[in-house]
Design a protein around this motif. Sequence first.
Motif, PDB file in Angstrom:
ATOM      1  N   GLY A   1       0.812  -1.206   0.000  1.00 25.09           N
ATOM      2  CA  GLY A   1       0.000   0.000   0.000  1.00 25.09           C
ATOM      3  C   GLY A   1       0.848   1.260   0.000  1.00 25.09           C
ATOM      4  O   GLY A   1       0.515   2.248  -0.658  1.00 25.09           O
ATOM      5  N   GLY A   2       1.972   1.217   0.748  1.00 19.17           N
ATOM      6  CA  GLY A   2       2.872   2.364   0.727  1.00 19.17           C
ATOM      7  C   GLY A   2       3.486   2.581  -0.638  1.00 19.17           C
ATOM      8  O   GLY A   2       3.618   3.715  -1.114  1.00 19.17           O
ATOM      9  N   GLU A   3       3.867   1.463  -1.307  1.00 20.58           N
ATOM     10  CA  GLU A   3       4.452   1.588  -2.646  1.00 20.58           C
ATOM     11  C   GLU A   3       3.428   2.129  -3.645  1.00 20.58           C
ATOM     12  O   GLU A   3       3.738   3.001  -4.459  1.00 20.58           O
ATOM     13  CB  GLU A   3       4.961   0.219  -3.100  1.00 20.58           C
ATOM     14  CG  GLU A   3       6.104  -0.322  -2.243  1.00 20.58           C
ATOM     15  CD  GLU A   3       6.421  -1.775  -2.561  1.00 20.58           C
ATOM     16  OE1 GLU A   3       5.680  -2.383  -3.356  1.00 20.58           O
ATOM     17  OE2 GLU A   3       7.412  -2.295  -2.008  1.00 20.58           O
ATOM     18  N   LEU A   4       2.210   1.601  -3.576  1.00 24.13           N
ATOM     19  CA  LEU A   4       1.168   2.078  -4.490  1.00 24.13           C
ATOM     20  C   LEU A   4       0.757   3.509  -4.165  1.00 24.13           C
ATOM     21  O   LEU A   4       0.398   4.282  -5.062  1.00 24.13           O
ATOM     22  CB  LEU A   4      -0.039   1.141  -4.421  1.00 24.13           C
ATOM     23  CG  LEU A   4       0.207  -0.279  -4.946  1.00 24.13           C
ATOM     24  CD1 LEU A   4      -0.985  -1.175  -4.627  1.00 24.13           C
ATOM     25  CD2 LEU A   4       0.473  -0.250  -6.442  1.00 24.13           C
ATOM     26  N   GLY A   5       0.791   3.863  -2.887  1.00 24.00           N
ATOM     27  CA  GLY A   5       0.513   5.249  -2.508  1.00 24.00           C
ATOM     28  C   GLY A   5       1.521   6.197  -3.120  1.00 24.00           C
ATOM     29  O   GLY A   5       1.163   7.287  -3.577  1.00 24.00           O
ATOM     30  N   ASP A   6       2.784   5.794  -3.152  1.00 30.09           N
ATOM     31  CA  ASP A   6       3.804   6.630  -3.784  1.00 30.09           C
ATOM     32  C   ASP A   6       3.541   6.763  -5.277  1.00 30.09           C
ATOM     33  O   ASP A   6       3.751   7.833  -5.870  1.00 30.09           O
ATOM     34  CB  ASP A   6       5.188   6.018  -3.547  1.00 30.09           C
ATOM     35  CG  ASP A   6       6.304   6.894  -4.075  1.00 30.09           C
ATOM     36  OD1 ASP A   6       6.482   8.002  -3.541  1.00 30.09           O
ATOM     37  OD2 ASP A   6       6.980   6.478  -5.027  1.00 30.09           O
ATOM     38  N   VAL A   7       3.068   5.675  -5.910  1.00 25.91           N
ATOM     39  CA  VAL A   7       2.697   5.739  -7.329  1.00 25.91           C
ATOM     40  C   VAL A   7       1.600   6.782  -7.534  1.00 25.91           C
ATOM     41  O   VAL A   7       1.653   7.609  -8.457  1.00 25.91           O
ATOM     42  CB  VAL A   7       2.229   4.357  -7.826  1.00 25.91           C
ATOM     43  CG1 VAL A   7       1.549   4.468  -9.190  1.00 25.91           C
ATOM     44  CG2 VAL A   7       3.405   3.394  -7.906  1.00 25.91           C
ATOM     45  N   LEU A   8       0.590   6.770  -6.677  1.00 24.59           N
ATOM     46  CA  LEU A   8      -0.504   7.735  -6.786  1.00 24.59           C
ATOM     47  C   LEU A   8      -0.008   9.164  -6.624  1.00 24.59           C
ATOM     48  O   LEU A   8      -0.377  10.056  -7.389  1.00 24.59           O
ATOM     49  CB  LEU A   8      -1.575   7.421  -5.739  1.00 24.59           C
ATOM     50  CG  LEU A   8      -2.492   6.224  -6.011  1.00 24.59           C
ATOM     51  CD1 LEU A   8      -3.316   5.902  -4.780  1.00 24.59           C
ATOM     52  CD2 LEU A   8      -3.396   6.503  -7.206  1.00 24.59           C
ATOM     53  N   VAL A   9       0.824   9.378  -5.631  1.00 24.95           N
ATOM     54  CA  VAL A   9       1.314  10.732  -5.371  1.00 24.95           C
ATOM     55  C   VAL A   9       2.120  11.245  -6.558  1.00 24.95           C
ATOM     56  O   VAL A   9       1.914  12.365  -7.039  1.00 24.95           O
ATOM     57  CB  VAL A   9       2.171  10.750  -4.089  1.00 24.95           C
ATOM     58  CG1 VAL A   9       2.911  12.079  -3.950  1.00 24.95           C
ATOM     59  CG2 VAL A   9       1.294  10.532  -2.865  1.00 24.95           C
ATOM     60  N   ARG A  10       3.045  10.423  -7.040  1.00 24.57           N
ATOM     61  CA  ARG A  10       3.937  10.874  -8.112  1.00 24.57           C
ATOM     62  C   ARG A  10       3.209  11.066  -9.434  1.00 24.57           C
ATOM     63  O   ARG A  10       3.588  11.936 -10.236  1.00 24.57           O
ATOM     64  CB  ARG A  10       5.071   9.854  -8.293  1.00 24.57           C
ATOM     65  CG  ARG A  10       6.003   9.753  -7.097  1.00 24.57           C
ATOM     66  CD  ARG A  10       6.751  11.046  -6.895  1.00 24.57           C
ATOM     67  NE  ARG A  10       7.568  11.016  -5.689  1.00 24.57           N
ATOM     68  CZ  ARG A  10       8.279  12.044  -5.257  1.00 24.57           C
ATOM     69  NH1 ARG A  10       8.261  13.186  -5.939  1.00 24.57           N
ATOM     70  NH2 ARG A  10       8.983  11.962  -4.151  1.00 24.57           N
ATOM     71  N   ALA A  11       2.195  10.253  -9.684  1.00 22.69           N
ATOM     72  CA  ALA A  11       1.500  10.342 -10.974  1.00 22.69           C
ATOM     73  C   ALA A  11       0.312  11.295 -10.931  1.00 22.69           C
ATOM     74  O   ALA A  11       0.041  11.994 -11.914  1.00 22.69           O
ATOM     75  CB  ALA A  11       1.033   8.953 -11.405  1.00 22.69           C
ATOM     76  N   ALA A  12      -0.418  11.326  -9.818  1.00 22.58           N
ATOM     77  CA  ALA A  12      -1.618  12.157  -9.735  1.00 22.58           C
ATOM     78  C   ALA A  12      -1.308  13.594  -9.325  1.00 22.58           C
ATOM     79  O   ALA A  12      -2.056  14.509  -9.665  1.00 22.58           O
ATOM     80  CB  ALA A  12      -2.620  11.542  -8.752  1.00 22.58           C
ATOM     81  N   THR A  13      -0.230  13.803  -8.574  1.00 22.68           N
ATOM     82  CA  THR A  13       0.133  15.160  -8.143  1.00 22.68           C
ATOM     83  C   THR A  13       1.607  15.414  -8.447  1.00 22.68           C
ATOM     84  O   THR A  13       2.387  15.711  -7.536  1.00 22.68           O
ATOM     85  CB  THR A  13      -0.135  15.345  -6.637  1.00 22.68           C
ATOM     86  OG1 THR A  13       0.609  14.352  -5.905  1.00 22.68           O
ATOM     87  CG2 THR A  13      -1.607  15.197  -6.316  1.00 22.68           C
ATOM     88  N   PRO A  14       2.021  15.316  -9.704  1.00 23.54           N
ATOM     89  CA  PRO A  14       3.455  15.405 -10.013  1.00 23.54           C
ATOM     90  C   PRO A  14       4.077  16.756  -9.676  1.00 23.54           C
ATOM     91  O   PRO A  14       5.161  16.816  -9.097  1.00 23.54           O
ATOM     92  CB  PRO A  14       3.504  15.128 -11.525  1.00 23.54           C
ATOM     93  CG  PRO A  14       2.145  15.505 -12.028  1.00 23.54           C
ATOM     94  CD  PRO A  14       1.195  15.144 -10.923  1.00 23.54           C
ATOM     95  N   GLU A  15       3.388  17.831 -10.015  1.00 18.40           N
ATOM     96  CA  GLU A  15       3.969  19.158  -9.790  1.00 18.40           C
ATOM     97  C   GLU A  15       4.034  19.490  -8.306  1.00 18.40           C
ATOM     98  O   GLU A  15       5.070  19.904  -7.794  1.00 18.40           O
ATOM     99  CB  GLU A  15       3.151  20.219 -10.535  1.00 18.40           C
ATOM    100  CG  GLU A  15       3.795  21.595 -10.503  1.00 18.40           C
ATOM    101  CD  GLU A  15       3.050  22.610 -11.336  1.00 18.40           C
ATOM    102  OE1 GLU A  15       3.334  23.811 -11.192  1.00 18.40           O
ATOM    103  OE2 GLU A  15       2.172  22.201 -12.129  1.00 18.40           O
TER     104      GLU A  15
END
Length: 606
Positions: free
Chosen positions: A565-579
Amino acid sequence: MSALVDRLHALRRVLDGLVVDATSPDRPAAGAAQRDREGSDVEFRPEGPSTEAELVHRLLDRLDRDLLPRTRLGDDWLVCAIVGPNNAGKSALFNGLCGRDVSPSVATGAATRRLVAAANPALCDELFAEAGHGRFDVRPWEDPTSALSNAERPDELLLARVDSMPERVLLIDAPDFDSVELANRAAAEAVLAAADVAICVVTKHTYQNAQVVDFLKGWLAGGRPWIAVYNELPTEEIARSHLAKLAADLGTPPLARFGSPYDHAVSEGTRPLAVADLDGGERVLKQVLAETDRRAEWKRAALAASMSQLAVDAERLARLLEERGGRLERAHAAIAHQARRSGEEVARVAMPAQPFLAAFLAVIDRRRNPLRRRWHGAVRAVTLAPAAIGRAFGRRERVVEPIDANLIELESRALGAATADFVETLGRTIGPAASDEGARRDAEFAAALDRDLARSHDEVLRAVRARHAAAVVDVEGFQAVCEGLVERALEERGRDGDIQAYIDLATLVPAAAAAATIVLTGGFGVDLAVASGGLVTTALMGKYSHLLDRGIAREARRLWEERRGGELGDVLVRAATPESADLLARERERCLHVGSGLRTWLEEGA
């Protein structure tokens, strides 16, 4: 002096850590770029700098143009600046001290729009040769009209050769510090960043003006030397009384007090301003500036005042960085919490079987020989009778058909809802519609987040799935976690049957099936599907299904959800809120690094 130089350079290195986005309009960059003097875009505030940009500019200016030049050998020349509010008579006094018209002086005031200076030829030659010793961008003076237009840089100095100026004295006429022109105020502050002595010119209309008092009080704090000049005085007694009130407000007495009655020709700009000693003596202002025996004392006082003001500004900047870092940290925590929650929802869909099963064999192989023989003997006993495994371990839970998918595909399907939930929650908690303005107070972060949240769901989901597809599943790390669970179970001696059954499965299930994915679909008991493969027999699947609800499996699933879940959460953060994610990472680190460096520097000098 060497200890002081080391201390100044240490602060310079800390400020060089202010790595900022070159496109950001709010903060100037540190380092060589700061030499471009972007401070002309920084609004002067009488109470002192209040924004990060203003403080960074002022600290760098004080270091590069004031304190570091002061510590070099040969800094025996006196920088004397004539400052004051609009139409006080500064340029008229400057021309009077020069003995000729060098700076424009008109009845309406505000004619001087840049720094104009005068020095004797020997000092002029030195300043031109040494590029102003780093204090000013020195340009040759041509005529009084040269000062009627703004300079490209606030610290640009038009230097005139005046034979009558005292040796080693640089006299500067500054624009009005209360001017409505931003560039004029920036030039006034630029001269004060490098001046040793200020000649403060006031009138009966301005000696109690709050902006005048606040400006001078802020600059003279710490005991910087100054000389008072009262222009257009009604009487000498009134002038002395007014200057006493000004000195009390500023908290430091002047080195000398001079004054001049109203002169229509001076006010019209046709005659230079001549001043007389208001303290009953026969001192002449130019002679006071020429007193070489007191020059070293004044320069020491100016150095001490600059160091004091440097520490005050460093403390202000440290506090601002700490406050901003705290806001960004709270925003990061809010995003990370929601990302982990959404990531765990995705991880809950599936768990890889291979590392879970392999953990049992790995633990037993590390145990002593008698224990290994006991476990592996049991495995041999059931190898030839797989159909009996289900009956040996009680009732079978419902089993669903195998799914033609792998772990990444299953997670990718679940990411659609998780991404929408993540973005929607952020918009509600820290986005444009958020009721809590904590994170919104950081305008740069809020703008970046708003741009991220404004993207369409399809665009965001494509970015999330692309990053997810490139992510690596940490199989070895999860197996290590599972091995720890098995070790503890063996120590507790309470789950021998479960452990034996898992070891049987790890031995009997082919590699393809063992590497497949366990899918928990909910409902009563445990539903089971094997992705991209199948178990050897329905009995083995039944055995597996039966064991999934036992303690070790439940704990393994929980840890998988937490870890993955932590790894997938990082995926969400980096892709959904990149800037906004990049800004958070960069700015949090910057605030921590520079804020900590400033605190250390301040504590070492306390």
